[in-house]
Motif scaffolding. Structure first.
Motif, PDB file in Angstrom:
ATOM      1  N   LEU A 176       0.827  -1.208   0.000  1.00  0.00           N
ATOM      2  CA  LEU A 176       0.000   0.000   0.000  1.00  0.00           C
ATOM      3  C   LEU A 176       0.862   1.259   0.000  1.00  0.00           C
ATOM      4  O   LEU A 176       0.540   2.247  -0.667  1.00  0.00           O
ATOM      5  CB  LEU A 176      -0.924  -0.005   1.222  1.00  0.00           C
ATOM      6  N   GLU A 177       1.964   1.219   0.738  1.00  0.00           N
ATOM      7  CA  GLU A 177       2.849   2.392   0.778  1.00  0.00           C
ATOM      8  C   GLU A 177       3.501   2.634  -0.580  1.00  0.00           C
ATOM      9  O   GLU A 177       3.745   3.784  -0.964  1.00  0.00           O
ATOM     10  CB  GLU A 177       3.898   2.209   1.876  1.00  0.00           C
ATOM     11  N   GLN A 178       3.770   1.573  -1.311  1.00  0.00           N
ATOM     12  CA  GLN A 178       4.301   1.730  -2.673  1.00  0.00           C
ATOM     13  C   GLN A 178       3.256   2.378  -3.575  1.00  0.00           C
ATOM     14  O   GLN A 178       3.585   3.249  -4.406  1.00  0.00           O
ATOM     15  CB  GLN A 178       4.718   0.367  -3.224  1.00  0.00           C
ATOM     16  N   SER A 179       2.001   1.987  -3.410  1.00  0.00           N
ATOM     17  CA  SER A 179       0.918   2.607  -4.185  1.00  0.00           C
ATOM     18  C   SER A 179       0.749   4.073  -3.807  1.00  0.00           C
ATOM     19  O   SER A 179       0.484   4.918  -4.663  1.00  0.00           O
ATOM     20  CB  SER A 179      -0.398   1.858  -3.948  1.00  0.00           C
ATOM     21  N   LEU A 180       0.910   4.368  -2.525  1.00  0.00           N
ATOM     22  CA  LEU A 180       0.769   5.753  -2.062  1.00  0.00           C
ATOM     23  C   LEU A 180       1.850   6.652  -2.670  1.00  0.00           C
ATOM     24  O   LEU A 180       1.587   7.806  -3.010  1.00  0.00           O
ATOM     25  CB  LEU A 180       0.837   5.812  -0.530  1.00  0.00           C
TER      26      LEU A 180
ATOM     27  N   ALA B  44      -7.568   7.580  -3.383  1.00  0.00           N
ATOM     28  CA  ALA B  44      -7.366   6.884  -4.662  1.00  0.00           C
ATOM     29  C   ALA B  44      -6.952   5.439  -4.423  1.00  0.00           C
ATOM     30  O   ALA B  44      -7.452   4.514  -5.072  1.00  0.00           O
ATOM     31  CB  ALA B  44      -6.310   7.612  -5.489  1.00  0.00           C
ATOM     32  N   VAL B  45      -6.035   5.233  -3.472  1.00  0.00           N
ATOM     33  CA  VAL B  45      -5.566   3.886  -3.165  1.00  0.00           C
ATOM     34  C   VAL B  45      -6.714   3.040  -2.602  1.00  0.00           C
ATOM     35  O   VAL B  45      -6.815   1.841  -2.896  1.00  0.00           O
ATOM     36  CB  VAL B  45      -4.374   3.934  -2.186  1.00  0.00           C
TER      37      VAL B  45
ATOM     38  N   ILE C 203      -8.588   5.338 -14.498  1.00  0.00           N
ATOM     39  CA  ILE C 203      -9.388   6.561 -14.355  1.00  0.00           C
ATOM     40  C   ILE C 203      -8.729   7.451 -13.302  1.00  0.00           C
ATOM     41  O   ILE C 203      -8.511   7.010 -12.168  1.00  0.00           O
ATOM     42  CB  ILE C 203     -10.822   6.236 -13.887  1.00  0.00           C
ATOM     43  N   ASP C 204      -8.402   8.672 -13.660  1.00  0.00           N
ATOM     44  CA  ASP C 204      -7.868   9.600 -12.662  1.00  0.00           C
ATOM     45  C   ASP C 204      -8.882   9.753 -11.538  1.00  0.00           C
ATOM     46  O   ASP C 204     -10.068   9.989 -11.786  1.00  0.00           O
ATOM     47  CB  ASP C 204      -7.576  10.959 -13.310  1.00  0.00           C
ATOM     48  N   TYR C 205      -8.415   9.604 -10.304  1.00  0.00           N
ATOM     49  CA  TYR C 205      -9.365   9.595  -9.191  1.00  0.00           C
ATOM     50  C   TYR C 205     -10.124  10.911  -9.066  1.00  0.00           C
ATOM     51  O   TYR C 205     -11.234  10.947  -8.535  1.00  0.00           O
ATOM     52  CB  TYR C 205      -8.675   9.263  -7.865  1.00  0.00           C
ATOM     53  N   SER C 206      -9.574  11.984  -9.567  1.00  0.00           N
ATOM     54  CA  SER C 206     -10.286  13.270  -9.517  1.00  0.00           C
ATOM     55  C   SER C 206     -11.600  13.188 -10.291  1.00  0.00           C
ATOM     56  O   SER C 206     -12.592  13.842  -9.936  1.00  0.00           O
ATOM     57  CB  SER C 206      -9.409  14.391 -10.080  1.00  0.00           C
TER      58      SER C 206
ATOM     59  N   TYR D 255       0.760   7.288  -6.230  1.00  0.00           N
ATOM     60  CA  TYR D 255      -0.400   8.179  -6.358  1.00  0.00           C
ATOM     61  C   TYR D 255      -0.321   9.380  -5.419  1.00  0.00           C
ATOM     62  O   TYR D 255      -1.327   9.904  -4.956  1.00  0.00           O
ATOM     63  CB  TYR D 255      -1.692   7.383  -6.141  1.00  0.00           C
ATOM     64  N   LYS D 256       0.926   9.806  -5.147  1.00  0.00           N
ATOM     65  CA  LYS D 256       1.208  11.060  -4.429  1.00  0.00           C
ATOM     66  C   LYS D 256       0.457  11.159  -3.105  1.00  0.00           C
ATOM     67  O   LYS D 256      -0.174  12.162  -2.786  1.00  0.00           O
ATOM     68  CB  LYS D 256       0.875  12.260  -5.337  1.00  0.00           C
TER      69      LYS D 256
END
Length: 419
Positions: free
Chosen positions: A161-165, A174-175, A200-203, A168-169
């Motif tokens: 999860l930390e790698q995903s964070l 988003a994660v 899909i961009d989470y925004s 994704y800044k």
């Protein structure tokens, strides 16, 4: 005897007696057996021994036979220049390099209980559910065994999860969306659902989440299901998808979820619609992170259902018996165990000292899963009532038992030491 077993016995000092003598008959006192080196180089580093009144500090190398020193080409390897003792199960040949350097050889054959060797050979050669099934004793399960397994599992998941964070800044929301998509996909569509979510961009998700029709249309469109509408509702979804694609300049990416070997309630059509419905919740991430009990988490998921179209459909254009497609308790449990608790742990572990204890309480308040692995553990007399036990035993089976890693198993350690 294997080198792995020999290293294990040396590390845990499992010997019949300790009046060691080298092959020349000199007394060898092991002051410090050393640190087990799992990387390249000598097997045990930072060791300390005493021979003929002289204390030596350095590294120790172990082999099944003395001749393995030659077969492993240690003579030419600079990593083996600071060897103070060569430990072998059986001494079969003199090693001139070690003799010239006055490095003693210690033979352990008569110091090791043969029952341990026979027992280990039976373990690694057996074909049972777990290698130690014939000698398994549930009373040998160590104290806090389950808690330890869960925390190891959470730490491993936290690293992912930390790698995903980072990717994704540090956007936890988003994660969460990507992780929930993965869980809603179950085994068959997990990776495809994650790809859909990450495409899909989470925004965009944030902007349209209050419009479940649009979010559903977006997920269905990216899945490639809206190209040729079969009924009026599909035409509405296609219209919305075309609008969103133009508005947000979405790329022409299409992912194809699978239906094969899935029960109708788990069809990707149903699961994506339920995921879209879940995201109508305001402040979903905050509610999940702030939840203090399983009841609060259940409240977030129990009202989730596929949209009205799916009350009488499992697939597009084919009408079925009317039945609202809600989330079962078992499915909610899977979401909580596989997505929510690992993310809660990751989010809180650096800020709340009691995070681990709180997360473990969640596991204790969730019913144990029912599957073949858990049933096999139950057949061995293991008590499995909560998800704390079931998740622990599944983790242990996958990481220790399935690969017959008996020498790294705390239960196996106790069983091997018994005569």
């Amino acid at each position: 005897m294997t080198e792995k077993l020999l290293q294990y016995l040396w590390n845990y000092k499992v010997f019949k007696y300790f009046d060691f003598k080298d092959i020349e008959g000199n007394s060898v006192e092991i002051i410090h057996f050393g640190k087990w080196n799992k990387d390249a180089g000598p097997d045990f580093i930072n060791s300390k021994i005493k021979i003929n009144g002289v204390i030596l500090a350095g590294n120790i190398e172990l082999h099944v036979r003395s001749s393995d020193w030659i077969f492993h080409n240690h003579s030419q390897d600079p990593n083996y220049q600071n060897i103070i003792l060569h430990v072998v199960f059986q001494h079969d040949v003199e090693i001139s390099q070690l003799t010239d350097q006055q490095v003693s050889t210690l033979e352990l054959k008569h110091h090791i209980d043969e029952n341990i060797i026979r027992k280990y050979e039976k373990l690694i050669n057996g074909n049972q559910f777990i290698a130690c099934e014939n000698i398994f004793n549930k009373d040998k399960i160590p104290l806090h065994f389950h808690e330890g397994n869960i925390l190891k599992k959470l730490e491993e998941k936290s690293v992912e999860l930390e790698q995903s964070l980072v990717l994704y800044k540090n956007n936890f929301e988003a994660v969460l969306f990507h992780s929930l998509a993965y869980s809603f996909g179950l085994k068959v569509n997990a990776h495809i659902f994650r790809q859909i979510a990450e495409s899909i961009d989470y925004s965009i998700i944030n902007k349209i989440r209050q419009n479940p029709l649009q979010l559903e249309a977006l997920l269905f469109g990216i899945s490639g299901w809206l190209a040729t509408p079969e009924d009026g509702q599909m035409k509405i979804w296609k219209r919305e998808f075309d609008f969103l694609k133009l508005k947000f300049k979405l790329p022409d990416l299409v992912f194809h979820p699978k239906f094969l070997r899935l029960r109708p309630p788990n069809f990707p059509t149903i699961r994506l619609s339920q995921l879209a419905d879940l995201y109508q919740h305001q402040n979903l991430f905050s509610k999940i992170m702030d939840a203090e009990s399983t009841e609060e988490l259940y409240d977030l998921f129990k009202s989730v259902k596929a949209s009205e179209y799916w009350d009488c459909h499992f697939n597009f254009g084919t009408i079925s018996k009317v039945h609202p497609k809600t989330l079962s308790k078992d499915f909610i449990d899977l979401i909580i165990l596989n997505t929510i608790l690992p993310l809660k742990y990751t989010y809180h572990k650096y800020h709340q000292e009691e995070t681990a204890d709180k997360i473990l309480e969640f596991y204790q308040n969730i019913t144990a899963e029912k599957n073949s692995v858990i049933q096999n553990w139950k057949n061995l007399g293991v008590l499995v009532k909560t998800a704390l036990e079931s998740q622990s035993l599944i983790y242990h089976y996958k990481n220790s038992c399935d690969g017959k890693n008996c020498l790294t198993c705390s239960i196996g350690f106790k069983l091997l030491k018994e005569s």
